[in-house]
Design an enzyme around this catalytic site. Structure first.
Site, PDB file in Angstrom:
ATOM      1  CE  LYS A  27      16.273  64.314 158.771  1.00 56.19           C
ATOM      2  NZ  LYS A  27      14.874  64.202 158.283  1.00 56.19           N
ATOM      3  CE  LYS A  83       7.746  65.547 150.920  1.00 57.77           C
ATOM      4  NZ  LYS A  83       6.903  64.866 149.913  1.00 57.77           N
ATOM      5  CG  ASN A 101      12.441  58.437 150.342  1.00 60.20           C
ATOM      6  OD1 ASN A 101      12.503  59.526 149.773  1.00 60.20           O
ATOM      7  ND2 ASN A 101      13.122  58.175 151.457  1.00 60.20           N
ATOM      8  CG  ASN A 145      16.725  68.274 154.173  1.00 56.66           C
ATOM      9  OD1 ASN A 145      17.782  67.657 154.135  1.00 56.66           O
ATOM     10  ND2 ASN A 145      15.599  67.808 153.658  1.00 56.66           N
ATOM     11  CG  PHE A 146      22.633  71.376 156.529  1.00 57.12           C
ATOM     12  CD1 PHE A 146      22.554  72.338 155.529  1.00 57.12           C
ATOM     13  CD2 PHE A 146      22.786  71.807 157.842  1.00 57.12           C
ATOM     14  CE1 PHE A 146      22.616  73.693 155.834  1.00 57.12           C
ATOM     15  CE2 PHE A 146      22.860  73.162 158.155  1.00 57.12           C
ATOM     16  CZ  PHE A 146      22.770  74.106 157.138  1.00 57.12           C
ATOM     17  CB  SER A 147      20.859  65.244 155.769  1.00 55.99           C
ATOM     18  OG  SER A 147      19.632  65.689 156.333  1.00 55.99           O
ATOM     19  CB  CYS A 148      17.562  65.853 150.943  1.00 56.91           C
ATOM     20  SG  CYS A 148      16.507  64.987 149.754  1.00 56.91           S
ATOM     21  CG  ASN A 164      17.783  62.713 155.664  1.00 53.64           C
ATOM     22  OD1 ASN A 164      17.026  61.830 155.272  1.00 53.64           O
ATOM     23  ND2 ASN A 164      17.601  63.985 155.384  1.00 53.64           N
ATOM     24  CB  THR A 165      17.287  58.187 153.981  1.00 54.08           C
ATOM     25  OG1 THR A 165      17.358  59.330 153.116  1.00 54.08           O
ATOM     26  CG2 THR A 165      15.915  58.119 154.612  1.00 54.08           C
TER      27      THR A 165
END
Length: 415
Positions: free
Chosen positions: A218, A82, A118, A177-180, A245-246
């Site tokens: 990402k 995570k 989420n 994580n470039f995408s949350c 990503n989502t």
């Protein structure tokens, strides 16, 4: 949803930074089959050897030592933990933070789940705690692949510190994580970077000048053209792309209470959409990135596909488009860590059906069959023309001949 337009930096075509010692760029290569007659699922990506292409995607299934250990014990090819940042104190989750969409429009609890939302943030556990658990996992599973997912504020020193500390824990690679899609965009974190090419290029430069292990960037699907940020990340030195990503979403409104879901004290916020319903969207985005890699990066880059994977056939589709690995997150949340056995069995069944002995036998095999609509129209015109040119049998009684009578008869038999 409203798409965001990217700002391309004038220097976006600059050459990537010089490689640092230890950085491994090689894409998947074939590994010798481990058993006679059995399709070989092993892959090697950026120098990282995995027993199969299935990787735990960053999220709840990789949130602590206990669950990551379970993933390795069950046989997952790799685990992406995570996402962590320097200051976990800024991360405060709420509950409920998940919502589900079922196939039955009436919302039957027995109806299959096709969508999952989420509003969960990145890890709320102290960085030092997570790093100690990374070290313990690598000590116990030295030959298994552990990837650290990281995200930080718009601060070069902070990014460099985070990279150094996470690498010291022994991880094999980094996923950026470039995408949350939710949480702390005001601090230029997550998708706030991935949706802005100029910002992405700058931050990617900071990351790749510091990192000494392979870097996967990402990407967010919440953008008009996913190839634009992917290109920037690769030109800035990233060894690979992970996508998608989502998808930003509002799961629904409770028509009894008139409140949005998931509902926290009567209120909600848009969150990330995943599970089976996003699979076709993910396929399209992965296809676009795979074509980008093939056309513009002939020396090779890796691609880790994500989105709605619950079966071996889902994974086969991604690999046929050019993916090296396939990540699963929501699928594990719904079906458990033992899902990997089903995925491997079903993927091998697909391979047997086509006599494929390794992942490389079919990776990217479907990619050449995508084209433009204009080309489709032309192809169909040519096909119709050719079919009309081929006359089946005789056109009239006057065409019968004595010498070729038997063949002329056969030419008009339907089977």
């Amino acid at each position: 949803m409203e798409s965001l337009t990217l700002r391309a930096s004038p220097s976006s075509t600059a050459s990537p930074p010089l490689r640092l010692p230890g950085r491994r760029r090689a894409a998947s290569v074939r590994v010798s089959a481990s058993g006679a007659g059995e399709p070989d699922l092993s892959v090697t990506v950026n120098g990282l050897k995995m027993p199969n292409p299935f990787v735990i995607g960053s999220g709840p299934p990789g949130t602590n030592y206990t669950v990551m250990k379970r993933a390795f014990d069950e046989g997952w090819g790799g685990v992406i933990a995570k996402t962590v940042s320097l200051d976990a104190g800024k991360v405060i989750n709420v509950t409920p933070r998940y919502a589900r969409l079922r196939a039955d429009p009436n919302g039957s609890t027995k109806s299959p789940i096709i969508g999952w939302q989420n509003i969960e943030l990145i890890s709320d556990r102290p960085l030092e705690t997570m790093l100690n658990e990374f070290k313990q996992l690598k000590k116990e599973y030295p030959d298994r692949i552990l990837i650290g997912s990281i995200m930080e504020e718009y601060n070069k020193a902070a990014w460099h510190e985070l990279i150094e500390r996470v690498e010291e824990s022994g991880v094999d690679a980094l996923e950026i994580n470039f995408s949350c899609p939710h949480g702390m965009p005001e601090r230029k974190m997550g998708a706030a970077v991935g949706q802005d090419c100029a910002l992405l290029e700058e931050v990617s430069g900071w990351i790749n000048e510091k990192a000494t292990v392979p870097v996967w960037s990402k990407m967010t699907p919440n953008i008009t053209d996913i190839t634009q940020p992917s290109r920037i990340a690769l030109k800035s030195g990233s060894e690979g792309i992970a996508a998608i990503n989502t998808i930003m979403s509002v799961m629904g409104i409770d028509l009894k209470t008139l409140r949005p879901e998931p509902c926290v004290e009567g209120y909600s916020t848009p969150g990330g959409y995943s599970a089976r319903a996003v699979h076709p969207i993910a396929l399209a985005k992965v296809m676009q990135i795979a074509r980008l890699i093939k056309e513009e990066f002939p020396e090779g880059r890796s691609l880790s596909a994500i989105g709605g994977v619950e079966t071996g056939n889902d994974a086969a589709e991604f690999i046929l488009l050019g993916a090296d690995t396939v990540q699963v997150c929501t699928g594990v949340m719904m079906h458990g860590y033992g899902l990997v056995k089903k995925l491997c069995t079903e993927l091998q069944d697909f391979m047997r059906m086509h006599d494929f002995t390794s992942i490389e036998d079919f990776r990217g095999a479907s990619l050449p069959y995508f084209t433009t609509h204009t080309d489709l129209v032309q192809r169909q015109k040519e096909a119709i023309k050719q079919r009309k040119a081929i006359r089946m049998g005789l056109q009239s009684d006057k065409d019968w001949t004595g010498d070729g009578f038997v063949k002329e008869t056969e030419s008009m038999v339907s089977n």
